[in-house]
Design an enzyme around this catalytic site. Structure first.
Site, PDB file in Angstrom:
ATOM      1  N   SER A  26      47.336  38.842  31.358  1.00 27.77           N
ATOM      2  CA  SER A  26      46.841  37.475  32.120  1.00 27.77           C
ATOM      3  C   SER A  26      46.377  35.835  31.479  1.00 27.77           C
ATOM      4  CB  SER A  26      46.181  37.589  33.705  1.00 27.77           C
ATOM      5  OG  SER A  26      47.002  38.421  34.185  1.00 27.77           O
ATOM      6  N   THR A  44      41.000  41.798  38.705  1.00 31.03           N
ATOM      7  CA  THR A  44      41.183  43.458  38.628  1.00 31.03           C
ATOM      8  C   THR A  44      40.230  44.088  38.806  1.00 31.03           C
ATOM      9  OG1 THR A  44      43.024  44.499  37.275  1.00 31.03           O
ATOM     10  CG2 THR A  44      40.778  42.918  36.614  1.00 31.03           C
ATOM     11  N   LYS A  68      38.954  44.572  43.496  1.00 29.78           N
ATOM     12  CA  LYS A  68      40.382  44.148  43.985  1.00 29.78           C
ATOM     13  C   LYS A  68      39.690  43.928  46.092  1.00 29.78           C
ATOM     14  CE  LYS A  68      44.362  44.006  41.390  1.00 29.78           C
ATOM     15  NZ  LYS A  68      45.315  44.701  41.519  1.00 29.78           N
ATOM     16  N   ASN A 102      43.715  40.132  45.007  1.00 29.85           N
ATOM     17  CA  ASN A 102      44.143  39.777  43.803  1.00 29.85           C
ATOM     18  C   ASN A 102      44.303  38.589  43.134  1.00 29.85           C
ATOM     19  OD1 ASN A 102      46.892  39.085  44.227  1.00 29.85           O
ATOM     20  ND2 ASN A 102      47.586  39.775  42.468  1.00 29.85           N
ATOM     21  N   ASP A 109      50.437  41.441  44.765  1.00 31.92           N
ATOM     22  CA  ASP A 109      50.724  42.540  44.758  1.00 31.92           C
ATOM     23  C   ASP A 109      52.092  43.273  45.246  1.00 31.92           C
ATOM     24  OD1 ASP A 109      48.979  42.803  41.669  1.00 31.92           O
ATOM     25  OD2 ASP A 109      47.737  43.677  43.084  1.00 31.92           O
ATOM     26  N   GLY A 125      50.762  58.249  44.573  1.00 31.11           N
ATOM     27  CA  GLY A 125      49.577  57.453  44.792  1.00 31.11           C
ATOM     28  C   GLY A 125      49.170  57.470  46.517  1.00 31.11           C
ATOM     29  N   GLY A 144      46.222  54.683  46.463  1.00 33.92           N
ATOM     30  CA  GLY A 144      45.035  53.681  46.770  1.00 33.92           C
ATOM     31  C   GLY A 144      45.727  52.260  46.442  1.00 33.92           C
ATOM     32  N   GLY A 145      45.069  51.345  45.695  1.00 36.42           N
ATOM     33  CA  GLY A 145      45.796  49.712  46.566  1.00 36.42           C
ATOM     34  C   GLY A 145      46.835  49.626  46.129  1.00 36.42           C
ATOM     35  N   ALA A 146      47.137  50.527  44.733  1.00 31.64           N
ATOM     36  CA  ALA A 146      48.707  49.761  43.951  1.00 31.64           C
ATOM     37  C   ALA A 146      49.461  50.193  44.584  1.00 31.64           C
ATOM     38  CB  ALA A 146      48.673  50.161  43.036  1.00 31.64           C
ATOM     39  N   GLY A 160      55.668  48.622  34.636  1.00 35.49           N
ATOM     40  CA  GLY A 160      54.488  48.209  35.918  1.00 35.49           C
ATOM     41  C   GLY A 160      55.203  46.356  35.106  1.00 35.49           C
TER      42      GLY A 160
END
Ligand code: NAP
Length: 291
Positions: free
Chosen positions: A24, A69, A73, A94, A109, A133, A135-137, A253
């Protein structure tokens, strides 16, 4: 590119643990340089135990905005009072924006991934998307698929209960009529399921934290099925390599990272970054500048 920091320089940052690997700063500082803005973006190593103090320091240091990150989050969504609707849905922040001393939590995101998928011309109307998955993503990936009009999203996760909990939470969304189907990880070997997929997203660290990706029948998917790995790297990831061999379209990604970063830049600075600058900075720092 030289960046002169002085007493008047406006600061933005990312908090993470670890944070050294973050791309970033390269992306945001390239945009500041292109816009000739007297602003800088720094990476700050913040441990979990210090997150609350670090958030309180945002107005104290007059930071304009901060990205969060791993592992901050979800905790930040509990610590910050003013949250966007999207944060309340995803349970993760985020982006923290300093609004005259008051903190506002947002999440770019899902919008970043949605924008990247649109740029890749993915239209999910009447189509099945598979998200690996829970999770958060994965929550962001499910929301992006819902917004792209998927008729069905299969959520395949090692812990099926987490897939169920995610499906229940995301089904509360009023708009969109995607059917959300929670499944175990073994579902990714189900040829009947794979046969109908338009998009398969890896929203786990598998292939990065593990030597390989579990058995997956890439050939069972339609020829136009896009394989999208939220992991980004200098080279093709463990999830994408066999997809390339099976001649399926692939993306990693990096595009999501660029798009969430461009959206965050606008929130922090109230101006959009020039087109292509953050992407070029990211690809350059990944050693992929020829793409
Ligand atoms: P997370 O909350 O820790 O979720 C991890 C998920 O992966 C869980 O569903 C977990 O399953 C599963 N998992 C982990 N290790 C596994 C294994 N060995 N075998 C099977 N399943 C496994 O992580 P996250 O924050 O959602 O991030 C996931 C990935 O997305 C990371 O690689 C991250 O770098 C990437 N990401 C990329 C971007 C971008 O901009 N490109 C943005 C955000 C995240 P269980 O529920 O069974 O534990």
């Amino acid at each position: 590119m030289s960046l002169e920091i002085n007493g008047a320089t406006g600061l933005t940052a990312i908090f993470g643990d670890p944070v050294e690997h973050s791309k970033s700063p390269a992306m945001h500082n390239a945009a500041y340089a292109a816009l000739k803005m007297d602003r800088a973006y720094v990476a700050l190593h913040v441990r979990s135990a210090d997150l609350a103090a670090a958030l309180r320091a945002i107005p104290a240091f007059n930071l304009l905005g901060v990205n969060l990150t791993v592992p901050h989050k979800e905790t930040a969504a509990r610590l910050i009072k003013n949250l966007s609707k999207e944060v309340r849905l995803l349970g993760a922040v985020n982006c923290v924006i300093n609004r005259r001393g008051k903190l506002y939590g947002d999440n770019t995101d899902a919008r970043g991934l949605e924008r990247d998928l649109r740029e890749l011309a993915v239209d999910l109307h009447g189509q099945l998307a598979i998200v690996i998955g829970a999770g958060g993503a994965a929550a962001s990936a499910v929301l992006a698929c819902q917004r792209l009009g998927a008729s069905e999203v299969a959520i395949c996760n090692r812990t099926t209960d987490r897939a169920r909990a995610l499906a229940k939470r995301m089904a509360r969304r009023r708009r969109g009529a995607s059917k959300l189907e929670p499944l175990g990880l073994d579902a990714i070997a189900n040829v009947e399921l794979l046969k109908g997929a338009r998009l398969v997203i890896n929203a786990t660290p598998m292939g990065l934290t593990t030597a390989r990706f579990p058995a997956f029948d890439y050939e069972a998917t339609p020829r136009n099925c896009l394989f999208y790995d939220l992991i980004y790297a200098a080279k093709a990831t463990a999830f994408l390599k066999p997809a390339i061999a099976a001649k399926r379209p692939v993306a990693d990604g990096a595009g999501m990272l660029v798009n969430q970063g461009e959206l965050a830049f606008k929130l922090f600075n109230r101006v959009s970054p020039p087109a292509g600058v953050m992407r070029a900075a990211l690809l350059n720092s990944l050693g992929r500048s020829n793409q």
